[in-house]
Design a protein around this motif. Sequence first.
Motif, PDB file in Angstrom:
ATOM      1  N   LEU A  37       0.706  -1.127  -0.026  1.00  0.00           N
ATOM      2  CA  LEU A  37      -0.079   0.081   0.071  1.00  0.00           C
ATOM      3  C   LEU A  37       0.897   1.221  -0.135  1.00  0.00           C
ATOM      4  O   LEU A  37       0.399   2.152  -0.618  1.00  0.00           O
ATOM      5  CB  LEU A  37      -1.012   0.078   1.390  1.00  0.00           C
ATOM      6  CG  LEU A  37      -1.891   1.208   1.317  1.00  0.00           C
ATOM      7  CD1 LEU A  37      -2.821   1.135   0.020  1.00  0.00           C
ATOM      8  CD2 LEU A  37      -2.928   1.013   2.547  1.00  0.00           C
ATOM      9  N   TYR A  38       1.863   1.263   0.990  1.00  0.00           N
ATOM     10  CA  TYR A  38       2.750   2.463   0.941  1.00  0.00           C
ATOM     11  C   TYR A  38       3.327   2.765  -0.440  1.00  0.00           C
ATOM     12  O   TYR A  38       3.376   3.943  -0.988  1.00  0.00           O
ATOM     13  CB  TYR A  38       3.916   2.269   1.937  1.00  0.00           C
ATOM     14  CG  TYR A  38       4.947   3.296   2.013  1.00  0.00           C
ATOM     15  CD1 TYR A  38       4.584   4.405   2.535  1.00  0.00           C
ATOM     16  CD2 TYR A  38       6.271   2.948   1.332  1.00  0.00           C
ATOM     17  CE1 TYR A  38       5.454   5.463   2.777  1.00  0.00           C
ATOM     18  CE2 TYR A  38       7.162   3.959   1.376  1.00  0.00           C
ATOM     19  CZ  TYR A  38       6.960   5.019   2.136  1.00  0.00           C
ATOM     20  OH  TYR A  38       7.965   6.270   1.963  1.00  0.00           O
ATOM     21  N   LYS A  40       2.477   1.765  -3.462  1.00  0.00           N
ATOM     22  CA  LYS A  40       1.665   2.484  -4.561  1.00  0.00           C
ATOM     23  C   LYS A  40       1.008   3.702  -4.119  1.00  0.00           C
ATOM     24  O   LYS A  40       0.548   4.551  -5.060  1.00  0.00           O
ATOM     25  CB  LYS A  40       0.292   1.446  -4.397  1.00  0.00           C
ATOM     26  CG  LYS A  40       0.411  -0.144  -4.782  1.00  0.00           C
ATOM     27  CD  LYS A  40      -0.850  -0.913  -4.551  1.00  0.00           C
ATOM     28  CE  LYS A  40      -0.515  -2.395  -4.821  1.00  0.00           C
ATOM     29  NZ  LYS A  40      -0.571  -2.551  -6.461  1.00  0.00           N
ATOM     30  N   PHE A  41       0.876   4.082  -3.145  1.00  0.00           N
ATOM     31  CA  PHE A  41       0.203   5.524  -2.616  1.00  0.00           C
ATOM     32  C   PHE A  41       1.494   6.401  -2.956  1.00  0.00           C
ATOM     33  O   PHE A  41       0.997   7.541  -3.528  1.00  0.00           O
ATOM     34  CB  PHE A  41      -0.065   5.481  -1.060  1.00  0.00           C
ATOM     35  CG  PHE A  41      -0.691   6.717  -0.822  1.00  0.00           C
ATOM     36  CD1 PHE A  41      -2.032   7.010  -0.719  1.00  0.00           C
ATOM     37  CD2 PHE A  41       0.175   7.903  -0.029  1.00  0.00           C
ATOM     38  CE1 PHE A  41      -2.704   8.202  -0.313  1.00  0.00           C
ATOM     39  CE2 PHE A  41      -0.461   8.878   0.254  1.00  0.00           C
ATOM     40  CZ  PHE A  41      -1.720   9.308  -0.019  1.00  0.00           C
ATOM     41  N   LEU A  42       2.585   5.926  -2.387  1.00  0.00           N
ATOM     42  CA  LEU A  42       3.718   7.089  -2.816  1.00  0.00           C
ATOM     43  C   LEU A  42       3.956   7.306  -4.542  1.00  0.00           C
ATOM     44  O   LEU A  42       4.067   8.388  -4.817  1.00  0.00           O
ATOM     45  CB  LEU A  42       4.952   6.347  -2.307  1.00  0.00           C
ATOM     46  CG  LEU A  42       6.009   7.310  -1.895  1.00  0.00           C
ATOM     47  CD1 LEU A  42       5.547   8.112  -0.612  1.00  0.00           C
ATOM     48  CD2 LEU A  42       7.544   6.824  -1.456  1.00  0.00           C
ATOM     49  N   ASP A  43       3.941   6.145  -5.097  1.00  0.00           N
ATOM     50  CA  ASP A  43       4.026   6.319  -6.745  1.00  0.00           C
ATOM     51  C   ASP A  43       2.735   7.133  -7.148  1.00  0.00           C
ATOM     52  O   ASP A  43       3.073   8.128  -7.884  1.00  0.00           O
ATOM     53  CB  ASP A  43       4.011   5.047  -7.293  1.00  0.00           C
ATOM     54  CG  ASP A  43       5.276   4.259  -7.101  1.00  0.00           C
ATOM     55  OD1 ASP A  43       6.130   4.642  -6.619  1.00  0.00           O
ATOM     56  OD2 ASP A  43       5.158   2.729  -7.201  1.00  0.00           O
ATOM     57  N   ALA A  44       1.531   6.898  -6.805  1.00  0.00           N
ATOM     58  CA  ALA A  44       0.681   7.900  -7.358  1.00  0.00           C
ATOM     59  C   ALA A  44       0.550   9.370  -6.978  1.00  0.00           C
ATOM     60  O   ALA A  44       0.158  10.303  -7.500  1.00  0.00           O
ATOM     61  CB  ALA A  44      -0.891   7.163  -6.806  1.00  0.00           C
ATOM     62  N   MET A  45       1.054   9.599  -5.515  1.00  0.00           N
ATOM     63  CA  MET A  45       1.216  10.970  -4.995  1.00  0.00           C
ATOM     64  C   MET A  45       2.277  11.514  -6.007  1.00  0.00           C
ATOM     65  O   MET A  45       2.007  12.963  -6.586  1.00  0.00           O
ATOM     66  CB  MET A  45       1.887  10.997  -3.664  1.00  0.00           C
ATOM     67  CG  MET A  45       0.793  10.657  -2.818  1.00  0.00           C
ATOM     68  SD  MET A  45      -0.578  11.979  -2.560  1.00  0.00           S
ATOM     69  CE  MET A  45       0.508  13.147  -1.328  1.00  0.00           C
ATOM     70  N   GLU A  46       3.452  10.770  -6.397  1.00  0.00           N
ATOM     71  CA  GLU A  46       4.556  11.665  -7.034  1.00  0.00           C
ATOM     72  C   GLU A  46       4.087  11.791  -8.370  1.00  0.00           C
ATOM     73  O   GLU A  46       4.498  12.883  -9.174  1.00  0.00           O
ATOM     74  CB  GLU A  46       5.582  10.794  -7.129  1.00  0.00           C
ATOM     75  CG  GLU A  46       6.435  10.514  -5.944  1.00  0.00           C
ATOM     76  CD  GLU A  46       7.838   9.721  -5.622  1.00  0.00           C
ATOM     77  OE1 GLU A  46       7.987   8.844  -6.699  1.00  0.00           O
ATOM     78  OE2 GLU A  46       8.263   9.597  -4.682  1.00  0.00           O
ATOM     79  N   LEU A  47       3.294  11.164  -8.994  1.00  0.00           N
ATOM     80  CA  LEU A  47       2.546  11.363 -10.527  1.00  0.00           C
ATOM     81  C   LEU A  47       1.758  12.687 -10.391  1.00  0.00           C
ATOM     82  O   LEU A  47       1.784  13.441 -11.419  1.00  0.00           O
ATOM     83  CB  LEU A  47       1.698  10.219 -10.997  1.00  0.00           C
ATOM     84  CG  LEU A  47       2.449   9.077 -11.312  1.00  0.00           C
ATOM     85  CD1 LEU A  47       1.537   7.682 -11.664  1.00  0.00           C
ATOM     86  CD2 LEU A  47       3.361   9.355 -12.698  1.00  0.00           C
ATOM     87  N   GLN A  48       1.193  13.043  -9.084  1.00  0.00           N
ATOM     88  CA  GLN A  48       0.391  14.099  -9.257  1.00  0.00           C
ATOM     89  C   GLN A  48       1.280  15.477  -8.652  1.00  0.00           C
ATOM     90  O   GLN A  48       0.879  16.479  -8.309  1.00  0.00           O
ATOM     91  CB  GLN A  48      -0.578  13.957  -8.044  1.00  0.00           C
ATOM     92  CG  GLN A  48      -1.663  13.060  -8.407  1.00  0.00           C
ATOM     93  CD  GLN A  48      -2.300  13.493  -9.766  1.00  0.00           C
ATOM     94  OE1 GLN A  48      -2.857  14.541  -9.834  1.00  0.00           O
ATOM     95  NE2 GLN A  48      -2.569  12.579 -10.673  1.00  0.00           N
TER      96      GLN A  48
END
Length: 229
Positions: A37-38, A40-48
């Motif tokens: 989860l960590y 996945k969340f980090l990767d999605a945040m960085e894309l934004q």
Amino acid sequence: MSGQGGGDYNVDVVMCIDATGSMAPIINEVKANALSLYEKFLDAMELQGKMVSELRVKIIAFRDYICDAEPMVESKFFDLPTESEGLEEFVRKIETRGGGDAAECAYEAIAHAMNSEWTTGGKKRRHIIVVFSDAPALPLGERKACPGYPSGLPTDMRELSAWWEGATQAYMSPYQRKAGRLIVFVPQDESWTQLEAWNRFTPVYTSGKGCNDVDMMTVIDTIIGSFDQ
């Protein structure tokens, strides 16, 4: 996770999960993704273009106070990634069972979530409540005469809304209105659509198959999409 930049977020997520029998798919999804989860969340945040200093996740499993021996089970906040295995262990112990009639005690779970020990660190914070249910929500306080019903909860939806808006400090919690986000994956029932009047509320109305069609990346993307509300 940078942990240094002034624009970084400290993020707390409380997942309120209907733990009745039909909700096995979403609980299995959380189980399967607890350890990743960590990342996945980090990767999605960085894309934004957003950075995370701290990510913590808490679980509240809820059912119905009149029908179930364990109507509410609550974890602590797990600090990710260091406590990912603890999160996974807690979720694996949740059994999908019971529930009785169709509606469940979801509003009590939301009140419990608001009363969490939210993060007060960092320059930017998000106090996020995510609800998963394939059932209507019982009217708040409907089960207050049942053994084990917790004290100190809002007595009606007006008071629960006041908690959400930070208009009352009747509860002892570091919850901050500006940081609060409520995201629900639920059926399009009147008990849920009434919350559309709330600020910082994001509904995702699910199909007739309940939460079977909700995956963890959809959840993460919806959480991140709520940041700029």
